[in-house]
Design a protein around this motif. Sequence first.
Motif, PDB file in Angstrom:
ATOM      1  N   LEU A   1      43.099  -5.337  46.796  1.00  0.00           N
ATOM      2  CA  LEU A   1      44.494  -5.788  46.717  1.00  0.00           C
ATOM      3  C   LEU A   1      44.667  -7.296  46.496  1.00  0.00           C
ATOM      4  N   PRO A   2      43.997  -8.161  47.282  1.00  0.00           N
ATOM      5  CA  PRO A   2      44.226  -9.598  47.047  1.00  0.00           C
ATOM      6  C   PRO A   2      43.848 -10.011  45.626  1.00  0.00           C
ATOM      7  N   ASN A   3      42.716  -9.501  45.128  1.00  0.00           N
ATOM      8  CA  ASN A   3      42.314  -9.863  43.766  1.00  0.00           C
ATOM      9  C   ASN A   3      43.328  -9.370  42.750  1.00  0.00           C
ATOM     10  N   ALA A   4      43.736  -8.118  42.893  1.00  0.00           N
ATOM     11  CA  ALA A   4      44.662  -7.560  41.906  1.00  0.00           C
ATOM     12  C   ALA A   4      45.980  -8.329  41.909  1.00  0.00           C
ATOM     13  N   TYR A   5      46.530  -8.584  43.100  1.00  0.00           N
ATOM     14  CA  TYR A   5      47.813  -9.289  43.162  1.00  0.00           C
ATOM     15  C   TYR A   5      47.685 -10.703  42.614  1.00  0.00           C
ATOM     16  N   ALA A   6      46.551 -11.343  42.926  1.00  0.00           N
ATOM     17  CA  ALA A   6      46.408 -12.749  42.529  1.00  0.00           C
ATOM     18  C   ALA A   6      46.171 -12.881  41.031  1.00  0.00           C
ATOM     19  N   GLN A   7      45.495 -11.914  40.418  1.00  0.00           N
ATOM     20  CA  GLN A   7      45.100 -12.080  39.022  1.00  0.00           C
ATOM     21  C   GLN A   7      46.060 -11.434  38.033  1.00  0.00           C
ATOM     22  N   ALA A   8      46.834 -10.463  38.476  1.00  0.00           N
ATOM     23  CA  ALA A   8      47.727  -9.771  37.546  1.00  0.00           C
ATOM     24  C   ALA A   8      48.757 -10.753  36.987  1.00  0.00           C
ATOM     25  N   PRO A   9      49.353 -10.437  35.821  1.00  0.00           N
ATOM     26  CA  PRO A   9      50.462 -11.264  35.349  1.00  0.00           C
ATOM     27  C   PRO A   9      51.532 -11.342  36.443  1.00  0.00           C
ATOM     28  N   SER A  10      52.247 -12.459  36.522  1.00  0.00           N
ATOM     29  CA  SER A  10      53.163 -12.678  37.653  1.00  0.00           C
ATOM     30  C   SER A  10      54.156 -11.546  37.845  1.00  0.00           C
ATOM     31  N   THR A  11      54.723 -11.079  36.729  1.00  0.00           N
ATOM     32  CA  THR A  11      55.731 -10.034  36.844  1.00  0.00           C
ATOM     33  C   THR A  11      55.113  -8.749  37.388  1.00  0.00           C
ATOM     34  N   VAL A  12      53.873  -8.480  36.967  1.00  0.00           N
ATOM     35  CA  VAL A  12      53.205  -7.276  37.446  1.00  0.00           C
ATOM     36  C   VAL A  12      52.953  -7.391  38.948  1.00  0.00           C
ATOM     37  N   SER A  13      52.521  -8.588  39.396  1.00  0.00           N
ATOM     38  CA  SER A  13      52.340  -8.777  40.843  1.00  0.00           C
ATOM     39  C   SER A  13      53.635  -8.495  41.580  1.00  0.00           C
TER      40      SER A  13
ATOM     41  N   MET B   1      45.752  -7.471  32.307  1.00  0.00           N
ATOM     42  CA  MET B   1      46.432  -8.345  31.345  1.00  0.00           C
ATOM     43  C   MET B   1      46.603  -9.770  31.852  1.00  0.00           C
ATOM     44  N   GLY B   2      46.161 -10.045  33.075  1.00  0.00           N
ATOM     45  CA  GLY B   2      46.262 -11.402  33.596  1.00  0.00           C
ATOM     46  C   GLY B   2      45.520 -12.383  32.706  1.00  0.00           C
ATOM     47  N   ARG B   3      45.915 -13.658  32.779  1.00  0.00           N
ATOM     48  CA  ARG B   3      45.373 -14.612  31.814  1.00  0.00           C
ATOM     49  C   ARG B   3      43.948 -15.025  32.123  1.00  0.00           C
ATOM     50  N   ASP B   4      43.600 -15.037  33.384  1.00  0.00           N
ATOM     51  CA  ASP B   4      42.259 -15.446  33.760  1.00  0.00           C
ATOM     52  C   ASP B   4      41.290 -14.285  33.532  1.00  0.00           C
ATOM     53  N   ARG B   5      40.022 -14.602  33.239  1.00  0.00           N
ATOM     54  CA  ARG B   5      39.075 -13.499  33.038  1.00  0.00           C
ATOM     55  C   ARG B   5      38.805 -12.748  34.330  1.00  0.00           C
ATOM     56  N   ARG B   6      39.084 -13.397  35.445  1.00  0.00           N
ATOM     57  CA  ARG B   6      38.886 -12.672  36.706  1.00  0.00           C
ATOM     58  C   ARG B   6      39.850 -11.502  36.846  1.00  0.00           C
ATOM     59  N   ALA B   7      40.914 -11.512  36.048  1.00  0.00           N
ATOM     60  CA  ALA B   7      41.824 -10.362  36.049  1.00  0.00           C
ATOM     61  C   ALA B   7      41.072  -9.098  35.648  1.00  0.00           C
ATOM     62  N   LEU B   8      40.120  -9.228  34.742  1.00  0.00           N
ATOM     63  CA  LEU B   8      39.372  -8.052  34.281  1.00  0.00           C
ATOM     64  C   LEU B   8      38.541  -7.463  35.413  1.00  0.00           C
ATOM     65  N   THR B   9      37.850  -8.336  36.145  1.00  0.00           N
ATOM     66  CA  THR B   9      37.033  -7.800  37.236  1.00  0.00           C
ATOM     67  C   THR B   9      37.919  -7.265  38.354  1.00  0.00           C
ATOM     68  N   ALA B  10      39.057  -7.921  38.565  1.00  0.00           N
ATOM     69  CA  ALA B  10      39.975  -7.407  39.583  1.00  0.00           C
ATOM     70  C   ALA B  10      40.426  -6.002  39.214  1.00  0.00           C
ATOM     71  N   ALA B  11      40.752  -5.820  37.913  1.00  0.00           N
ATOM     72  CA  ALA B  11      41.195  -4.497  37.464  1.00  0.00           C
ATOM     73  C   ALA B  11      40.082  -3.477  37.617  1.00  0.00           C
ATOM     74  N   TYR B  12      38.867  -3.892  37.272  1.00  0.00           N
ATOM     75  CA  TYR B  12      37.737  -2.959  37.371  1.00  0.00           C
ATOM     76  C   TYR B  12      37.506  -2.547  38.825  1.00  0.00           C
TER      77      TYR B  12
END
Lengths: 489, 194, 117, 492
Positions: free
Chosen positions: D233-245, D153-164
């Motif tokens: 981990l770094p990608n997920a934490y960096a790309q997730a919505p702030s509250t989720v991080s 759900m992060g705003r950047d499209r890289r959030a999608l690849t981080a999630a994947y």
Amino acid sequence: MTLAPDQLLLWAFLTPIIVAVLVAVAGPWRNLRDAISVLGSLATFGFVAMLASEWEDKLVSRTIADFLPGLTLRFSLEPLGLLFAVIASTLWVLSTIYAIGYMRANEEHDQTRFFALFALAIAATLGIAFSGNLLTLFVFYETLTLVTFPLVTHAGTPEAMRAGRTYLGILLSTSILFFFLAMVWTYFEAGTLDFIKGGILNEETGPSVTLVLFLLYMFGIAKTALMPFHRWLPAAMVAPTPVSALLHAVAVVKAGVFAVVKVIVYVLGVERLAGVPGTAIVPVVAGFTIIAASLVALKQANLKRLLAYSTISQLSYVVLSATLLTPISIMGAVLHIAMHAVAKITLFFAAGAVYTAAHKSEIGELDGIGRRMPWTMGAFAVAALSMIGLPPTAGFVSKWVILKGAFDATAWCAVAVLVLSTVLNAAYFLPIVHRAFFRPLSAEAQAHPHGEAPFPSVLALTLTALLTLGLFFFPGEAMKIAEAVATGR
Amino acid sequence: MTLFDPAWIDVAILAFMAIVAFVVALLRSVFASVMLMGIFSLLSATLFVILDAVDVAFTEASVGAGISVVVFLGAMSLIPSPKAHGRTRPLLGALVCIACGALLILGTLDMPTYGDPQAPIHLHVADRYLSESLEATDVPNVVTSVLASYRGYDTLGETTVIFTAAIAVLILIGGSWRDGVKAPARADKETGDA
Amino acid sequence: MEFPGLYNYWIAMVLMMMGLYIVITDPNMVKKIVGLSIFQVSVFVFYISMAKVRGGTAPILDDRFTVYSNPLPHVLILTAIVVGIATTALALALLVRIQAAFGTVDEEAIKALERET
Amino acid sequence: MISTHLPILQVLVPLLAAPVLALLRGRTLSYLVATGFVVVAFLIAIGLTIQVVHTGAVSYAIGNWAPPLGIEYRIDELTVIMLLMVTGIASAVLIGGGQSIAVEIPERRAPLFFALFCLNVAGLIGMTVTGDVFNLFVFLEISSLSTYALVAMGRDRRALTAAYQYLVIGTVGATFYVIGVGLLYMMTGTLNMADLTARVSGVESTLTIKTALAFLFIGLGVKLGMMPVHFWLPNAYAQAPSTVSAFLAGTATKVAVYVMLRIVFGIFGIGIFTSSYLADVVIALGIFAMVAASVSAIFQSDAKRLLAYSSLAQIGYILFALGLATEAGLTAAILHLFNHGLMKATLFLALTAVALRLGRTRLEDFDGLAQAMPATMLAFAVAALSLVGVPLTIGFVSKWYLLAAAFDRDGVLVAAVILGSSLLALLYLWPLVERAYFRKRPAGAPEIEEAPLALILAMWALVAVNVFLGVNSQFTVNLAANAARHLIGAVP
């Protein structure tokens, strides 16, 4: 109103904190704010003085918090801590008065933040003085570093930030890497961190471990500015002068040597250390620091930097004397903590007064200034004599005892170092005095007439100069305390 | 051991599965891999029947070979078939797999042999399920009774997993998800976020 | 050791590793999910093999039989199958979004695109 | 009596929130409902803590099927520490993060977002309380699946690849876990943790058991962000919505560590752990992580990524302490588990505030922030100092026990490495503090205001706990020491 000694202890520590809060609240009304600072410092002094008068060789202690199971944050009073507290609280009163004059005359920014942090630094210093175990000492040692950091970088310029980074970098990294390590190690070996006369290590701790611990402590407590961890002290000179005066001549650096003496006397134990081969490394390093810092001071053109290097050298007197490990030398170390404090603060006060009144900070510009600022430069001269160790000043008393200690320990090298450094001290202090009083004013200076610094500043530096003289004539109380520390009564 | 030992059947099926998996690894066509994956699932379902796990076989055939393939095909209708590409980090992959595989096979060496009725696995809890469950639940199919009663809580968890996945899919591609896709792409350019 | 000994387990493990190999090395992100499925199904095979008792029948109680295969792994794998399809569905939904955002599901191409921005 | 059913309610309350939320419309309503449910879960956790402190460990047989046939919930000191942490941080994040979520999550998706959040909480709680290794897997998947979607759900499209990326490696990890459970089951015939403990000892010398341990370890290692299987981990934490991080950093990896403690020490016991080479491997990995990740953190240009690498380093401390396999080591590991969760949640909440006001969290964005957001940056500074290990904070307490544990077994050298690594922490955190406090806002930077009150309150609640437990650490230290004693004594 009578307070039990342990309550006095607590109140002496809490008052500066309360002052800090009140100062922060009263910020917009500057007369009220400065009045709070002065009254608060007087109250703290009062509490410490009452402690000193009521104190009678009994261990007074008070637990503040159960920090970790088996380890508490605890205050307890012993002679050395009392001496340090008396010095710090007395000089806080004087330097508060001085600082008000200085900060107003120089129209410094963020004065509220300055005075609040100043008070907090004193609280941390008293915390160190009163600490009843090594953990408490460490906690306040670190607090002092953090609280004084914004004071060092007060100017906010890139230069100040760079200096601040050096300051924080050296003090924090040495304390974390060495001091903390040594402390946990000690706890592991001894099972306690309480300050106990003769040390807390037991028989199972071998000499090599003791030596390593000793070295970790000596270099981990970088507030002593022992080379090679001395660079933070000249760096800290970017701070406003009252900060340099109180903190970097008294509170912070004395916290360092105080901790060193505490560790030697109450944690490692003088006798145990005396039996460990290799401890002589530290006096050698200290001796080297004395000479090297004096030589560097000789070449300084900036008055505050010269004073900083002089401080480095003087602090190593304490370390050298303490690590000679005889009762007399320990006594000399304790005395020098007090004697150096009053003289050095006078020198800084004078340097700040010159800066405030004449806007001069370089030694080359001081020609003839003594005629315009006789009180200031007179006080400077008295303090300079004390630095060299000449009578009738406080410095003579402590240096005499240190020298006696060196003879006692048959440390001839130390004697040589002391003699040589006395010559060097004279070589960089006397020309300043000579310049101020016996050289004619420069043409440029004649074009800009000025008088003495603001009255509060002059008052403060005169009082400290009188103290410097007074401690020569009446060293009795200080001697008694120093003896108590050294002989273990 | 005779030539007609029924064990040969599962040996054969397993061999088939290995061949299928090998082909999937080699194939570059994603569509064909998905189809072969379905066959892989079907083969495993057949194996499960032979191994007495009829409930599992039925589920695997319908979910693994059925729904799963349909879901894949549905997704692929939205994802154009990409061009063939070489492998990335084949050496690393091979090393990891050989290491893990070697460890696993090492781990089997101390295991009771296949089908051994005296293995601890069959003697402790399982035995009690077989002997007690009929009385406790009145269901002859022990798998059902364990699933629904003894470990009914797992089944609740399983339902929750499906529910979670459903919400997750919905939040990702539910409703007018394309709006949601374009917006971040734009925001990306606007802030110049690197 | 009696045939087939540990053969069932070994093949199941080889299958697992083949699935894992696809997951690690295939640059196509859809194909990775295929590999993941193969990996998981192989684990199911391993579990169901553990449950087999020689001469046993399916664990549906009946007076005619006395030896049954172990029902517990069956129960576990029923749950695991469902978890597996849930994961697959979620992964594919993500891939649909990735395709829309990047225009590709090739790992290397996406890495290049991410470096650019 | 409701108090006897607290263990099951602990899981069911956030679990049941999800379907309710999925049916709701509108952001505000769903926000309030989700927060309500999570706060109730926190209250239940407090209730359970009181129960455990007074009467000792609680066992709860689900559906009254006695273990090992049925599934058992088991709640002891270690469990309540985790429960307090998970539900407490979830409450703080939801209470404080309302406005941030409103900005980062589109209105239409808000109810589903909150549903996933609650499922995530429920999954983590389920992993914590369960006494059954397979049931644990089911809850692991609940929390994992919801995490993947939340990260996406992060705003950047890289959030999608981080999630994947997280999904693939996470699923591989979970499958490794299942393999491990299978091998374990093969040798013991049970899935109940207490029962396993008793039965493993009979077969502990077999290769199968050791392989099982290795696979469980790797599988959980992925989930807890152990180097070198940390790269999600770094990608997920960096790309997730702030509250989720903020929530993930404070809880998810910690629960995985907790599970590892439970399994390695609770089930296998110290004997197997130390006699195989695993203990040495864990120590080596821990030391590697604390140095390598700290060094990486120094070179990051985004604050969220920087904190993510810092988390990897802190996990290294925990792994190291765990690998010592002594009572002191486990105490330190458990203590740091809790303390680090608290500190990281505070730091990420502060970043949430920064992201809310500035839209980004790059290092240069911190210039002069202390003037614009004094309360936020002070909380950040305190938590940062705590992470470095400054006295009077919980960070110092952690460091103290870590060092004591290191001395206990490995001596000075390792202790020096730990201290060196905390210096690295100073090196990567200090620039942020210095930028915030001693630089001016760049000319032409937009005017920004302080974070919303709720967020500040949430942050400062965590800071208050931090300082309180930093000055008076009896409560946590005693809980941790008791829990460690239980684990060492192989009583799960």
